[in-house]
Design an enzyme around this catalytic site. Sequence first.
Site, PDB file in Angstrom:
ATOM      1  N   HIS A 247       0.836  -1.189   0.000  1.00  0.00           N
ATOM      2  CA  HIS A 247       0.000   0.000   0.000  1.00  0.00           C
ATOM      3  C   HIS A 247       0.879   1.250   0.000  1.00  0.00           C
ATOM      4  CE1 HIS A 247      -3.219   2.700   0.487  1.00  0.00           C
ATOM      5  NE2 HIS A 247      -3.027   2.955   1.768  1.00  0.00           N
TER       6      HIS A 247
ATOM      7  N   CYS B 244      -0.456   2.142  -4.859  1.00  0.00           N
ATOM      8  CA  CYS B 244      -1.396   3.206  -5.221  1.00  0.00           C
ATOM      9  C   CYS B 244      -0.723   4.575  -5.075  1.00  0.00           C
ATOM     10  CB  CYS B 244      -2.629   3.148  -4.325  1.00  0.00           C
ATOM     11  SG  CYS B 244      -3.580   1.619  -4.487  1.00  0.00           S
TER      12      CYS B 244
END
Length: 751
Positions: free
Chosen positions: A331, A380
């Site tokens: 992440h 991301c």
Amino acid sequence: MGEPGRGAAGALPLRRLAQPLLRRLSELLDRAVPGRGWRDLAQRAGSRGTVRLSPSDLEQCSLKVLEPEGSPSQSLLKLLGDRGCTVAELVELLQGLEHTEALQCLSLAGIKIVVQPDSQAVLAGQVVKLCCWATGHPFVRYQWFKQEKEIPHGTSPELVLNPVNVNDSGFYICRVNSESSFVFSRWARLEVCDVQGASHEGFIGLPENKLHICIQPQLQNLTVGDALVLECGAVGNPIPHYQWFRNGFPLANGSKNIYTVTSVDVEHQGTYWCRVFNDREDQDSEKIEVIIGRKAMAVECTEEELSDLQEPDLLERSNHRPVGLLYYAGHGYENYGNSFMVPVDVPNPYRSANCLCVQNILKLMQAKETGLNVFLLDMCRKRNEYDDTILILDALKVTANIVFGYATCQGAEAFEIQQSGLANGIFMKFLKDRLLEDKKITVLLDEVAEDMGKCHLTKGKQALEIRSSLSEKRALTDPIQQTASSAESLARNLQWAKAHELPESMYLEFKCGVQIQLGFAAEFSNVMIIYTRIVKKPPEIAVCRAYVTDFALDLDVDPKEANKGTPEETGSYLVSKDLPKHCLYTRLSSLQKLREHLIFTVCLHYEYPGIEDTMDERKEVNVGKPLIAKLGLHHGFKTKNCLQTCCVANNPFHNQMESSPVASQYYIPSHCQPNSCPGVYHPNRMCAGNIRQLEACSCSGTSRILATRHEVQNDSRPVGKSNVPVETTDDTVELEFLLSNSLRFPEQQQP
């Protein structure tokens, strides 16, 4: 010492003794001389109030002589067992009868070694005593072995070597025997140090068993190509262990008392010393200089050749410029042009202070004067709405040869494909198919971007973004050049090797006679598989099962996914084909968080035929600090409160060290085999046309093939018993070396 029937075996109900043992007891009592027969046993049991036996009970026992295979003693023992008599109570009754033969027969149920021989290092000429004591004494016998050879007259609990000499060095073990059974002690290593040309007067008065260096390394003045041999010797109990250093850095392959280099070069020059240590203390040897000179050689060269040596391009080519490579899958987010990698244990909500800034890592790489910096970021890049901090970073150096390969565009998400418990980022799925192509990095990434553009699942959602200042033709297949003279490199290699050391396979003996194998395998440097297998089961036991439990809270172990019948059920896919079959498997992750030794419990459940009750035995096992735990990464880190869990914590594709935000490129020493140096994964190729047939996985009840990195982050050997000992490997202690500041990023704060 202990008596037969005392201890754990003594609490065993008499009715659960093995039938062969009961038959043997019955034969002894049936044919015993007057005063030691079954009637005497019954009378003593009644007089002591152990059990109540009526005259009809005794008559029923005596009538058994009329049956062809009848035995009054066997009938009496059954009555005693049915009425709750234990083995310990039977032993007391037989002791009252002074029935030595029957007591010796019962001692088989209680053999246990209570004093194990110790490994030790001693001086030649001293008196050495190795001790092994077992319960059941004097109903057990002892036999000592050196390696696989029996020691003449070594038949007592204490083996005395007086005086000891260098030829006595080796591994020793004691076999404890009873009438028809035996157990082995643990191995004890004896090292005998012979200090030639010196008296022992300098060692007189030293406290017993104290660690002391008796052989110091000597100064070496060598020529290129000579052999370097450094020796250090020490005495003490527990047995000493060794680690050699050069110029302050630990040496790879320097864990023996003798350090050798078969052919030296000038880079082997420096200051050497040896650290000697055991569980109680440590001591450094004297520091000595190793001087390496070149062999005299006459070389003729012209003025033109001398001039050519000074040309800038030749000087440039003669110097290797190091490479910085960072691959991260997990992440992440991007705020105000800065990219942040998010550890799995961040607080909720998290901000930049809890994460690692990619631009800061680039700055650290530039400080190392790297000639090429490559960032492959499968994460991301959406904005973190909880983080309004604007980082003011020091300006980066204006240097060429920086390449960023972002899995997605700024402000967008990166996706994963999940199949059969495994997950691959879209970026990595297509990148891994081209990793070995000998092409310029930017050309290769362009082709990966084209491949991603053909994926119908992410079209319009995710597109690879490449940023580059590459001014040279550099490829991911460029050979890694090692400079053997780098002390930092040697230290890193030693730490890397230590981070991939597994505990040795072991065999556990339980009091009921069951033996299990406890084995270990590594999936990553911080993920270990423990497997258990029954290798020996006495015939009188119907069913038995061993499992592991009671792990430290630091580790990520879900009890519901432990002790499974296949590795895949635990979430382990990468090493499943290399593991033995017919075992129970448990997967431990986050070993980098382990602060103390890894201690857990092995539980054994077993049943006897016709008995409803299940018997339990437990053994505590200490395997030290396995894999990455040896490096003590938690030292100096601030602990954080983690309110999140990850439903795919077993995802093997995130990093080399799973759950860690940074995966650096290291050199793997040649002595580490694939099973001991895990983490190098060669996935099967998967073409874009096969994505349609991928199975969906379920996260928090939602079935899907595609998941964003953000969603992924926040979804809540059988051996028979031999009568001859088998020598074990060298008994080495596990060293702990902390990573130096130059080998980790100071921003990384992780428990």
